[in-house]
Motif scaffolding. Structure first.
Motif, PDB file in Angstrom:
ATOM      1  N   PRO A   1      34.709  98.167 -29.519  1.00  0.00           N
ATOM      2  CA  PRO A   1      34.391  96.750 -29.705  1.00  0.00           C
ATOM      3  C   PRO A   1      34.231  96.459 -31.195  1.00  0.00           C
ATOM      4  N   TYR A   2      34.794  95.355 -31.663  1.00  0.00           N
ATOM      5  CA  TYR A   2      34.655  95.054 -33.088  1.00  0.00           C
ATOM      6  C   TYR A   2      34.055  93.684 -33.363  1.00  0.00           C
ATOM      7  N   ALA A   3      34.026  92.778 -32.379  1.00  0.00           N
ATOM      8  CA  ALA A   3      33.473  91.448 -32.653  1.00  0.00           C
ATOM      9  C   ALA A   3      33.430  90.621 -31.384  1.00  0.00           C
ATOM     10  N   GLU A   4      32.718  89.515 -31.475  1.00  0.00           N
ATOM     11  CA  GLU A   4      32.791  88.458 -30.470  1.00  0.00           C
ATOM     12  C   GLU A   4      33.194  87.186 -31.194  1.00  0.00           C
ATOM     13  N   GLY A   5      34.200  86.503 -30.663  1.00  0.00           N
ATOM     14  CA  GLY A   5      34.694  85.294 -31.295  1.00  0.00           C
ATOM     15  C   GLY A   5      34.024  84.045 -30.753  1.00  0.00           C
ATOM     16  N   ARG A   6      34.167  82.948 -31.480  1.00  0.00           N
ATOM     17  CA  ARG A   6      33.650  81.646 -31.067  1.00  0.00           C
ATOM     18  C   ARG A   6      34.773  80.616 -31.178  1.00  0.00           C
ATOM     19  N   ILE A   7      34.665  79.558 -30.372  1.00  0.00           N
ATOM     20  CA  ILE A   7      35.654  78.485 -30.412  1.00  0.00           C
ATOM     21  C   ILE A   7      35.023  77.209 -30.977  1.00  0.00           C
ATOM     22  N   VAL A   8      35.863  76.416 -31.655  1.00  0.00           N
ATOM     23  CA  VAL A   8      35.396  75.197 -32.309  1.00  0.00           C
ATOM     24  C   VAL A   8      36.407  74.081 -32.102  1.00  0.00           C
ATOM     25  N   LEU A   9      35.915  72.846 -32.198  1.00  0.00           N
ATOM     26  CA  LEU A   9      36.794  71.692 -32.334  1.00  0.00           C
ATOM     27  C   LEU A   9      37.142  71.564 -33.805  1.00  0.00           C
ATOM     28  N   TRP A  10      38.427  71.343 -34.091  1.00  0.00           N
ATOM     29  CA  TRP A  10      38.856  71.288 -35.491  1.00  0.00           C
ATOM     30  C   TRP A  10      39.995  70.293 -35.644  1.00  0.00           C
ATOM     31  N   SER A  11      40.008  69.610 -36.767  1.00  0.00           N
ATOM     32  CA  SER A  11      41.082  68.668 -37.076  1.00  0.00           C
ATOM     33  C   SER A  11      41.436  68.798 -38.547  1.00  0.00           C
ATOM     34  N   ASP A  12      42.690  68.510 -38.855  1.00  0.00           N
ATOM     35  CA  ASP A  12      43.127  68.551 -40.246  1.00  0.00           C
ATOM     36  C   ASP A  12      42.994  67.190 -40.915  1.00  0.00           C
ATOM     37  N   GLY A  13      42.714  66.156 -40.091  1.00  0.00           N
ATOM     38  CA  GLY A  13      42.685  64.817 -40.655  1.00  0.00           C
ATOM     39  C   GLY A  13      41.342  64.117 -40.599  1.00  0.00           C
ATOM     40  N   ILE A  14      40.424  64.617 -39.782  1.00  0.00           N
ATOM     41  CA  ILE A  14      39.104  64.005 -39.676  1.00  0.00           C
ATOM     42  C   ILE A  14      38.045  65.101 -39.736  1.00  0.00           C
ATOM     43  N   ASP A  15      36.808  64.687 -39.960  1.00  0.00           N
ATOM     44  CA  ASP A  15      35.705  65.648 -40.002  1.00  0.00           C
ATOM     45  C   ASP A  15      35.259  65.939 -38.568  1.00  0.00           C
ATOM     46  N   ALA A  16      35.694  67.061 -38.044  1.00  0.00           N
ATOM     47  CA  ALA A  16      35.399  67.389 -36.648  1.00  0.00           C
ATOM     48  C   ALA A  16      33.941  67.745 -36.418  1.00  0.00           C
ATOM     49  N   SER A  17      33.177  67.920 -37.500  1.00  0.00           N
ATOM     50  CA  SER A  17      31.748  68.224 -37.317  1.00  0.00           C
ATOM     51  C   SER A  17      31.015  67.039 -36.694  1.00  0.00           C
ATOM     52  N   GLU A  18      31.637  65.866 -36.744  1.00  0.00           N
ATOM     53  CA  GLU A  18      31.035  64.669 -36.162  1.00  0.00           C
ATOM     54  C   GLU A  18      31.440  64.470 -34.706  1.00  0.00           C
ATOM     55  N   LEU A  19      32.236  65.393 -34.150  1.00  0.00           N
ATOM     56  CA  LEU A  19      32.723  65.271 -32.782  1.00  0.00           C
ATOM     57  C   LEU A  19      31.922  66.151 -31.831  1.00  0.00           C
ATOM     58  N   THR A  20      32.116  65.924 -30.535  1.00  0.00           N
ATOM     59  CA  THR A  20      31.670  66.815 -29.474  1.00  0.00           C
ATOM     60  C   THR A  20      32.830  66.925 -28.493  1.00  0.00           C
ATOM     61  N   LEU A  21      32.705  67.758 -27.488  1.00  0.00           N
ATOM     62  CA  LEU A  21      33.764  67.840 -26.488  1.00  0.00           C
ATOM     63  C   LEU A  21      33.986  66.494 -25.809  1.00  0.00           C
ATOM     64  N   GLU A  22      32.911  65.762 -25.583  1.00  0.00           N
ATOM     65  CA  GLU A  22      33.033  64.460 -24.938  1.00  0.00           C
ATOM     66  C   GLU A  22      33.854  63.487 -25.786  1.00  0.00           C
ATOM     67  N   SER A  23      33.878  63.707 -27.101  1.00  0.00           N
ATOM     68  CA  SER A  23      34.665  62.847 -27.982  1.00  0.00           C
ATOM     69  C   SER A  23      36.158  62.909 -27.672  1.00  0.00           C
ATOM     70  N   LEU A  24      36.587  63.984 -27.041  1.00  0.00           N
ATOM     71  CA  LEU A  24      38.012  64.153 -26.765  1.00  0.00           C
ATOM     72  C   LEU A  24      38.543  63.110 -25.791  1.00  0.00           C
ATOM     73  N   GLY A  25      37.639  62.442 -25.086  1.00  0.00           N
ATOM     74  CA  GLY A  25      38.071  61.372 -24.194  1.00  0.00           C
ATOM     75  C   GLY A  25      38.497  60.118 -24.925  1.00  0.00           C
ATOM     76  N   ASP A  26      38.207  60.037 -26.230  1.00  0.00           N
ATOM     77  CA  ASP A  26      38.582  58.882 -27.040  1.00  0.00           C
ATOM     78  C   ASP A  26      40.106  58.743 -27.066  1.00  0.00           C
ATOM     79  N   GLU A  27      40.580  57.512 -26.936  1.00  0.00           N
ATOM     80  CA  GLU A  27      42.020  57.263 -26.883  1.00  0.00           C
ATOM     81  C   GLU A  27      42.743  57.606 -28.185  1.00  0.00           C
ATOM     82  N   ARG A  28      42.021  57.724 -29.298  1.00  0.00           N
ATOM     83  CA  ARG A  28      42.687  58.068 -30.559  1.00  0.00           C
ATOM     84  C   ARG A  28      43.225  59.494 -30.541  1.00  0.00           C
ATOM     85  N   PHE A  29      42.707  60.324 -29.638  1.00  0.00           N
ATOM     86  CA  PHE A  29      43.195  61.697 -29.519  1.00  0.00           C
ATOM     87  C   PHE A  29      44.266  61.748 -28.430  1.00  0.00           C
TER      88      PHE A  29
END
Length: 259
Positions: free
Chosen positions: A105-133
């Motif tokens: 075993p060498y590590a445990e990974g984590r998953i994140v929401l990420w965008s190249d055009g907006i600050d994804a730190s302001e998002l949550t999974l529920e934000s994905l329901g927004d029509e802009r995505f």
């Protein structure tokens, strides 16, 4: 000197030279590593240290889908080391006799929401329901561990059914990131280790997804049966346990065994 003896000595010299050349070529053959795409940034830094300490051992790394690498190794692909984002894959190879080491075993990974055009730190999974995505990228859950965990998180959040028509699938987690960077998707679920790319180690422009929403991304590696007699493979396996390598893994957001 009699002519037949000259020919014999010349033949011996040529044969010895051929052996020496073959040995030199063998020693210069690169150690081949099959590595999950989430390791791209961290492993490159670790390799810089390794090659500086062991210049006599050239290394070639191929990054891709852990599931596809497992199939390739089962079918004889000449990799010396296999780093998988899902520890179940190297365990299966070990059980099938394709490993020259135990699974490490060498590590445990984590998953994140990420965008190249907006600050994804302001998002949550529920934000994905927004029509802009209009398009949301995840790795293919059929053979990419990060994709499987993204699917689990969306199901646990009650979002999968609504979002599935908008999903686009990357071949692996690096390709998933590329889909977002190219504009093929507005946002994606990618590896924390890729969101923390070298030029962004001091930024947190991503949303860390609660790991209670998915199974752990426990990762492990093996020295393959092909690499069992390769001293470079053993050296690199030892390098992964050094404080320097562990510090690099932590910097890219990996959770290390025992921590």
């Amino acid at each position: 000197m009699p002519y037949p003896l000259q020919r014999l000595l010349a033949g011996i010299a040529i044969f010895a030279l051929s052996l020496a050349m073959a040995a030199a070529q063998a020693s210069e053959a690169p150690m081949r590593i099959a590595a999950a795409s989430d390791l791209r940034f961290a492993l490159e830094e670790i390799l810089e240290t390794f090659t500086a300490d062991h210049p006599e051992h050239p290394v070639e790394v191929v990054y891709g889908s852990s599931g596809r690498f497992r199939s390739q190794i089962e079918n004889g692909a000449p990799f010396d080391l296999y780093f998988s984002a899902d520890i179940a894959y190297p365990r299966a190879l070990e059980e099938a006799g394709h490993a020259a080491s135990e699974v490490i075993p060498y590590a445990e990974g984590r998953i994140v929401l990420w965008s190249d055009g907006i600050d994804a730190s302001e998002l949550t999974l529920e934000s994905l329901g927004d029509e802009r995505f209009r398009r949301i990228a995840i790795a293919n859950p059929r053979h990419a561990p990060y994709g499987a965990r993204a699917r689990e998180a969306l199901i646990a959040s009650g979002l999968w059914e609504a979002l599935e028509p908008r999903l686009v699938f990357g071949e692996n987690i690096a390709h998933t990131m590329q889909l977002v960077q190219s504009g093929a998707a507005e946002v994606g679920i990618i590896a924390l280790a890729l969101a923390r790319k070298p030029e962004a180690l001091d930024r947190e422009d991503y949303y860390l997804i609660d790991d209670a929403l998915h199974e752990p991304l426990e990762q492990g590696f093996i020295i393959t049966r092909h690499g069992g007699d390769n001293p470079a493979a053993k050296l690199f396996a030892e390098t992964m346990q050094t404080p320097e390598a562990r510090d690099i893994m932590r910097a890219y957001g990996f959770v290390l065994p025992g921590e």
